[in-house]
Design a protein around this motif. Structure first.
Motif, PDB file in Angstrom:
ATOM      1  N   ALA A  43       7.071   2.705  -9.461  1.00 54.29           N
ATOM      2  CA  ALA A  43       6.313   3.927 -10.336  1.00 54.29           C
ATOM      3  C   ALA A  43       4.970   3.723 -10.138  1.00 54.29           C
ATOM      4  CB  ALA A  43       6.545   3.186 -11.767  1.00 54.29           C
ATOM      5  N   ILE A  44       4.394   2.936  -8.914  1.00 57.01           N
ATOM      6  CA  ILE A  44       3.032   3.515  -8.568  1.00 57.01           C
ATOM      7  C   ILE A  44       3.009   4.368  -7.727  1.00 57.01           C
ATOM      8  CG2 ILE A  44       1.104   2.244  -7.086  1.00 57.01           C
ATOM      9  CD1 ILE A  44       2.006  -0.441  -8.269  1.00 57.01           C
ATOM     10  N   CYS A  45       1.665   5.399  -7.801  1.00 58.42           N
ATOM     11  CA  CYS A  45       1.726   6.581  -7.199  1.00 58.42           C
ATOM     12  C   CYS A  45       0.632   6.428  -6.175  1.00 58.42           C
ATOM     13  CB  CYS A  45       1.733   7.948  -8.146  1.00 58.42           C
ATOM     14  SG  CYS A  45       2.833   8.315  -9.064  1.00 58.42           S
ATOM     15  N   ASP A  46       0.568   6.323  -4.826  1.00 60.94           N
ATOM     16  CA  ASP A  46      -0.519   6.211  -3.960  1.00 60.94           C
ATOM     17  C   ASP A  46      -0.158   6.778  -2.720  1.00 60.94           C
ATOM     18  OD1 ASP A  46      -2.597   5.611  -2.515  1.00 60.94           O
ATOM     19  OD2 ASP A  46      -2.175   3.463  -2.847  1.00 60.94           O
ATOM     20  N   ASP A  47      -0.773   7.955  -2.245  1.00 56.99           N
ATOM     21  CA  ASP A  47      -0.469   8.375  -0.861  1.00 56.99           C
ATOM     22  C   ASP A  47      -1.428   8.343   0.065  1.00 56.99           C
ATOM     23  OD1 ASP A  47       1.534  10.199  -2.125  1.00 56.99           O
ATOM     24  OD2 ASP A  47       0.170  11.901  -2.591  1.00 56.99           O
ATOM     25  N   SER A  48      -2.212   7.171  -0.325  1.00 57.94           N
ATOM     26  CA  SER A  48      -3.407   6.697   0.651  1.00 57.94           C
ATOM     27  C   SER A  48      -3.036   5.644   1.898  1.00 57.94           C
ATOM     28  CB  SER A  48      -4.560   6.045  -0.087  1.00 57.94           C
ATOM     29  OG  SER A  48      -4.242   5.100  -0.735  1.00 57.94           O
ATOM     30  N   THR A  49      -3.632   5.555   2.757  1.00 56.47           N
ATOM     31  CA  THR A  49      -3.287   4.363   3.657  1.00 56.47           C
ATOM     32  C   THR A  49      -4.482   3.702   3.945  1.00 56.47           C
ATOM     33  OG1 THR A  49      -1.646   6.065   4.880  1.00 56.47           O
ATOM     34  CG2 THR A  49      -2.290   4.159   6.247  1.00 56.47           C
ATOM     35  N   PRO A  50      -4.358   2.322   3.950  1.00 50.90           N
ATOM     36  CA  PRO A  50      -3.156   1.605   3.342  1.00 50.90           C
ATOM     37  C   PRO A  50      -2.975   1.936   1.934  1.00 50.90           C
ATOM     38  CG  PRO A  50      -5.043   0.132   3.639  1.00 50.90           C
ATOM     39  CD  PRO A  50      -5.473   1.421   4.267  1.00 50.90           C
ATOM     40  N   ASP A  51      -1.695   1.666   1.569  1.00 46.28           N
ATOM     41  CA  ASP A  51      -1.476   1.951   0.165  1.00 46.28           C
ATOM     42  C   ASP A  51      -1.808   0.664  -0.571  1.00 46.28           C
ATOM     43  OD1 ASP A  51       0.872   0.157  -0.004  1.00 46.28           O
ATOM     44  OD2 ASP A  51       2.424   1.690   0.389  1.00 46.28           O
ATOM     45  N   ILE A  52      -1.675   0.892  -2.010  1.00 43.95           N
ATOM     46  CA  ILE A  52      -2.348  -0.322  -2.706  1.00 43.95           C
ATOM     47  C   ILE A  52      -1.535  -1.483  -2.621  1.00 43.95           C
ATOM     48  CG2 ILE A  52      -1.053   0.496  -4.892  1.00 43.95           C
ATOM     49  CD1 ILE A  52      -4.604  -1.197  -4.772  1.00 43.95           C
ATOM     50  N   ILE A  53      -0.228  -1.423  -2.510  1.00 41.05           N
ATOM     51  CA  ILE A  53       0.544  -2.544  -2.339  1.00 41.05           C
ATOM     52  C   ILE A  53       0.286  -3.394  -0.767  1.00 41.05           C
ATOM     53  CG2 ILE A  53       3.005  -3.499  -2.006  1.00 41.05           C
ATOM     54  CD1 ILE A  53       2.315  -2.430  -4.802  1.00 41.05           C
ATOM     55  N   GLU A  54      -0.206  -2.655   0.103  1.00 37.90           N
ATOM     56  CA  GLU A  54      -0.576  -3.490   1.348  1.00 37.90           C
ATOM     57  C   GLU A  54      -1.853  -3.899   0.866  1.00 37.90           C
ATOM     58  OE1 GLU A  54       1.541  -0.217   4.644  1.00 37.90           O
ATOM     59  OE2 GLU A  54      -0.082   0.347   3.455  1.00 37.90           O
ATOM     60  N   GLU A  55      -2.914  -3.116   0.358  1.00 39.18           N
ATOM     61  CA  GLU A  55      -4.118  -3.868  -0.075  1.00 39.18           C
ATOM     62  C   GLU A  55      -4.115  -5.123  -0.771  1.00 39.18           C
ATOM     63  OE1 GLU A  55      -8.531  -2.575  -1.713  1.00 39.18           O
ATOM     64  OE2 GLU A  55      -7.066  -0.986  -0.970  1.00 39.18           O
ATOM     65  N   LEU A  56      -3.148  -4.986  -1.654  1.00 37.56           N
ATOM     66  CA  LEU A  56      -2.937  -6.417  -2.505  1.00 37.56           C
ATOM     67  C   LEU A  56      -2.423  -7.084  -1.615  1.00 37.56           C
ATOM     68  CD1 LEU A  56      -1.363  -4.895  -5.837  1.00 37.56           C
ATOM     69  CD2 LEU A  56      -3.734  -5.558  -5.439  1.00 37.56           C
ATOM     70  N   ALA A  57      -1.473  -7.058  -0.755  1.00 34.48           N
ATOM     71  CA  ALA A  57      -0.752  -8.101   0.026  1.00 34.48           C
ATOM     72  C   ALA A  57      -1.913  -8.742   0.936  1.00 34.48           C
ATOM     73  CB  ALA A  57       0.016  -7.440   1.107  1.00 34.48           C
ATOM     74  N   ALA A  58      -2.902  -7.960   1.269  1.00 36.66           N
ATOM     75  CA  ALA A  58      -4.220  -8.470   2.055  1.00 36.66           C
ATOM     76  C   ALA A  58      -4.998  -9.425   1.302  1.00 36.66           C
ATOM     77  CB  ALA A  58      -5.147  -7.357   2.553  1.00 36.66           C
ATOM     78  N   ALA A  59      -5.039  -9.114  -0.135  1.00 38.54           N
ATOM     79  CA  ALA A  59      -5.687 -10.113  -0.993  1.00 38.54           C
ATOM     80  C   ALA A  59      -4.928 -11.184  -1.236  1.00 38.54           C
ATOM     81  CB  ALA A  59      -5.845  -9.333  -2.358  1.00 38.54           C
ATOM     82  N   PHE A  60      -3.550 -11.312  -1.235  1.00 38.67           N
ATOM     83  CA  PHE A  60      -3.034 -12.568  -1.227  1.00 38.67           C
ATOM     84  C   PHE A  60      -3.386 -13.339  -0.002  1.00 38.67           C
ATOM     85  CE2 PHE A  60      -0.499 -10.659  -4.407  1.00 38.67           C
ATOM     86  CZ  PHE A  60       0.216 -11.766  -5.166  1.00 38.67           C
ATOM     87  N   LYS A  61      -3.442 -12.702   1.068  1.00 41.02           N
ATOM     88  CA  LYS A  61      -3.735 -13.582   2.378  1.00 41.02           C
ATOM     89  C   LYS A  61      -5.308 -14.265   2.295  1.00 41.02           C
ATOM     90  CE  LYS A  61      -0.464 -11.096   5.035  1.00 41.02           C
ATOM     91  NZ  LYS A  61      -0.036 -10.207   6.083  1.00 41.02           N
ATOM     92  N   SER A  62      -5.972 -13.563   1.489  1.00 42.62           N
ATOM     93  CA  SER A  62      -7.540 -13.949   1.719  1.00 42.62           C
ATOM     94  C   SER A  62      -7.958 -14.896   0.629  1.00 42.62           C
ATOM     95  CB  SER A  62      -8.329 -12.671   1.332  1.00 42.62           C
ATOM     96  OG  SER A  62      -8.137 -12.287  -0.183  1.00 42.62           O
ATOM     97  N   VAL A  63      -6.939 -15.468  -0.108  1.00 41.49           N
ATOM     98  CA  VAL A  63      -7.155 -16.541  -1.255  1.00 41.49           C
ATOM     99  C   VAL A  63      -7.869 -17.742  -0.598  1.00 41.49           C
ATOM    100  CG1 VAL A  63      -6.226 -17.996  -2.999  1.00 41.49           C
ATOM    101  CG2 VAL A  63      -5.414 -15.671  -2.691  1.00 41.49           C
ATOM    102  N   PRO A  64      -8.852 -17.899  -1.024  1.00 41.62           N
ATOM    103  CA  PRO A  64      -9.709 -19.382  -0.543  1.00 41.62           C
ATOM    104  C   PRO A  64      -8.668 -20.460  -0.800  1.00 41.62           C
ATOM    105  CG  PRO A  64     -11.139 -17.974  -1.948  1.00 41.62           C
ATOM    106  CD  PRO A  64      -9.837 -17.305  -2.088  1.00 41.62           C
TER     107      PRO A  64
END
Length: 611
Positions: free
Chosen positions: A268-289
């Motif tokens: 239900a998330i609408c996002d036509d950008s690249t990277p999309d928000i799910i991919e950006e959030l996944a990167a945030a998970f990987k960046s956790v100190p």
């Protein structure tokens, strides 16, 4: 140990004293900070629609609101706590006032996950963070390794499933203060339990969302959703919006030391950008100190987009850790109950085959046309993914609570069928999920409940009843009127678990079955799951309702399932290897002959690399 996640918005303590307040309000020309109910302090406008003010006298415990040019007072959208509910003042919180005792906690690897989903308000008699702490030892004894908490983001009224939250950073005061939530997480970690939290990034609830009044750029009318204009992840101004949710991920993982988040309904998330928000959030998970600890991103996604679950050639995550697999629930449900209306129509013709596909390939629908969706194709190829990418379940809050009367599966299926499907669920290589009370066949339903203001409450009640009018059993208006009113206090109160039941028949026997199966899982299966890849599964069907499956585990062992999930006995060749478990209707004679009575299951384990 102290923990704090610093953010570019909201209320942040300043070194040396005072608090900096910052709000993104590009839709208005002025903002005034109302502090402690009596001070009206104009905020300074900055570039990009930002307003800022540092107040030397503000401190932890100070209450504040933002006044818009039309006089409307609104809470901080990044409030850490709103003690008087969503329309009241926000409270300045000092995250470092809490002392953590879990400094050595590094989480748990995902293949160890046995997940227990719970709703804080109905899990215990007190319905709060403190009450949940009292049940942690029970969950450890059960064999659970992770609790998944339905959303706690501040919602309207005294009760809600949590998916109507409007303040994503503020634990709802009905459950306690932020420190109480931290105390629950800390206590869980002391017992070796992971804590996952549901978060909602696809919409805000229908009551108490003031963002439209001062930050219309938070929404993108180019995308329509069931809740109105979509959250703006890809239009003008979307960088601030994306940062809002990226920081929400980091806030929960860092400041609250959570072990993972489940992202609700990303379809239900609408996002036509690249990277999309799910991919950006996944990167945030990987960046956790301190990323040496395990943190997990779990998805709910009706589209079955396997791309978000992809691993690299070394088995490392590219995006999400795992996804709730609705397909396997639907196949289990059709087999156990015979129901075929609604979305179950897609599973009615050949449920055992679709269950087998879920157990061996992940999704049942991997691009096939859906009858329920009027022929629309659904899903992507998923057979290359490891079992760990799919969370299996017989029940969850949605599948129970979206029924008119909130019936659990044990209210709809026979005890014989329940034993069989439970045995399949808890010993399969995929991480299993239990919904609170499932492990002792709770008598209480889990109904849809909420506590909206009068006008919205009536609309929700009428809408709830209207949505069931297309079902034959609810064609009569009088029958529809019997559907519990979501806003009635009794509806919520009916859902509270009765923990005294675990000492009585038949609940005690069901609980012991779950404990037995989870003990077997931890002793024999979990130690062999690491490095499993997709398990090179083999599926055969000796009959239309019988499954024979083998998986190669990470250490080369073979795990074998033979299950008759129908009402007629069948003959089937027993798999090789040590017998791990057999349902109660398989006595020694029947086991020796390879005869499978109705609703019977056997699991075998064969060490070594030969098939």
């Amino acid at each position: 140990m102290k923990r704090q996640h610093s953010m570019p918005f909201g209320a942040e303590a300043v070194h040396g004293g005072g608090v900096r307040f910052r709000l993104w309000a590009p839709g208005v020309a002025t903002i005034t900070l109302q502090l402690d109910g009596d001070q009206e302090l104009p905020m300074t406008a900055a570039d990009g629609g930002w307003f800022e003010l540092t107040v030397a006298s503000a401190q932890a415990g100070s209450r504040y609101l933002f006044r818009l040019p039309d006089g409307l007072l609104v809470p901080d959208p990044v409030s850490r706590f709103n003690p008087d509910d969503i329309h009241g003042a926000s409270e300045v919180v000092a995250p470092t006032a809490f002392d953590w005792s879990d400094g050595d906690w590094r989480g748990r690897p995902w293949h160890e996950a046995v997940i227990y989903e719970l709703h804080l308000g109905s899990f215990t008699a007190s319905g709060d963070f403190a009450g949940a702490i009292e049940r942690l030892d029970y969950l450890v004894e059960l064999g659970v390794t992770a609790i998944e908490i339905m959303p706690v983001a501040d919602f309207p009224g005294r009760c809600n499933w949590g998916y109507d939250g409007v303040l994503p950073f503020a634990p709802d005061a009905a459950y306690g203060r932020p420190e109480d939530f931290k105390r629950l997480i800390d206590a869980a970690h002391q017992r070796g339990l992971m804590v996952l939290l549901d978060v909602v990034y696809n919409h805000f609830g229908p009551e108490g969302n003031y963002l439209h009044a001062y930050a219309p750029d938070f929404f993108n009318p180019r995308h329509a959703t069931p809740w109105g204009a979509a959250i703006n992840f890809d239009g003008e101004g979307s960088r601030v919006v994306r940062d809002f949710f990226v920081h929400n991920v980091l806030y929960w993982l860092e400041e609250f030391h959570l072990d993972g988040l489940r992202l609700d309904a990303i379809h239900a998330i609408c996002d036509d950008s690249t990277p999309d928000i799910i991919e950006e959030l996944a990167a945030a998970f990987k960046s956790v100190p301190g990323r040496a600890r395990h943190v997990h991103m779990v998805l709910e996604n009706e589209r079955n987009q396997a791309r978000y679950l992809t691993r690299d050639d070394f088995g490392r995550l590219l995006h999400g850790t795992a996804q709730w697999n609705d397909d396997i629930h639907h196949a289990f449900h059709v087999l156990a109950t015979g129901e075929s209306d609604g979305y179950y129509v897609d599973y009615a013709a050949d449920p055992a085959r679709l269950l087998g596909r879920c157990l061996t390939e992940g999704f049942a629908y991997q691009g096939e046309a859906s009858t329920f969706a009027h022929g629309e194709r659904r899903g992507e190829a998923s057979a290359h993914l490891p079992p760990a990418a799919f969370i299996n379940f017989l029940q969850n809050h949605d599948q129970i609570g979206n029924r008119a009367f909130g019936e659990r599966l044990c209210h709809l299926a026979s005890p014989l069928a329940m034993e069989a499907v439970t045995a399949v669920l808890l010993l399969a290589p995929q991480p299993p999920l239990l919904f609170m009370g499932e492990e002792f066949a709770a008598a209480q339903p889990f109904l849809f409940f909420c506590d909206f203001g009068p006008e919205l409450a009536q609309a929700v009640t009428e809408g709830r009843r209207r949505e069931f009018s297309r079902f034959a059993r609810f064609a009569d208006p009088a029958v529809r009127e019997s559907i519990p009113d979501p806003n009635a206090p009794a509806t919520f109160e009916t859902c509270a678990l009765d923990w005294s039941a675990i000492e009585r028949a038949p609940h005690r026997a069901v609980l012991e079955l779950h404990r037995q199966l989870l003990l077997l899982r931890h002793q024999w299966i979990v130690p062999r799951l690491a490095g499993m890849d997709n398990g090179d599964p083999r599926l055969a069907m000796p009959s239309a309702r019988t499954l024979a499956i083998t998986w190669r585990l990470g250490d080369g062992s073979l795990l074998a399932l033979l299950a008759n999930l129908g009402d007629d006995p069948v003959d089937a060749t027993p798999p090789p290897g040590q017998l791990l478990f057999a349902t109660a209707n398989l006595d020694a004679t029947t086991l020796a002959r390879g005869r499978l009575p109705a609703w019977s299951v056997r699991w075998h384990l064969q060490p070594g690399d030969s098939r």
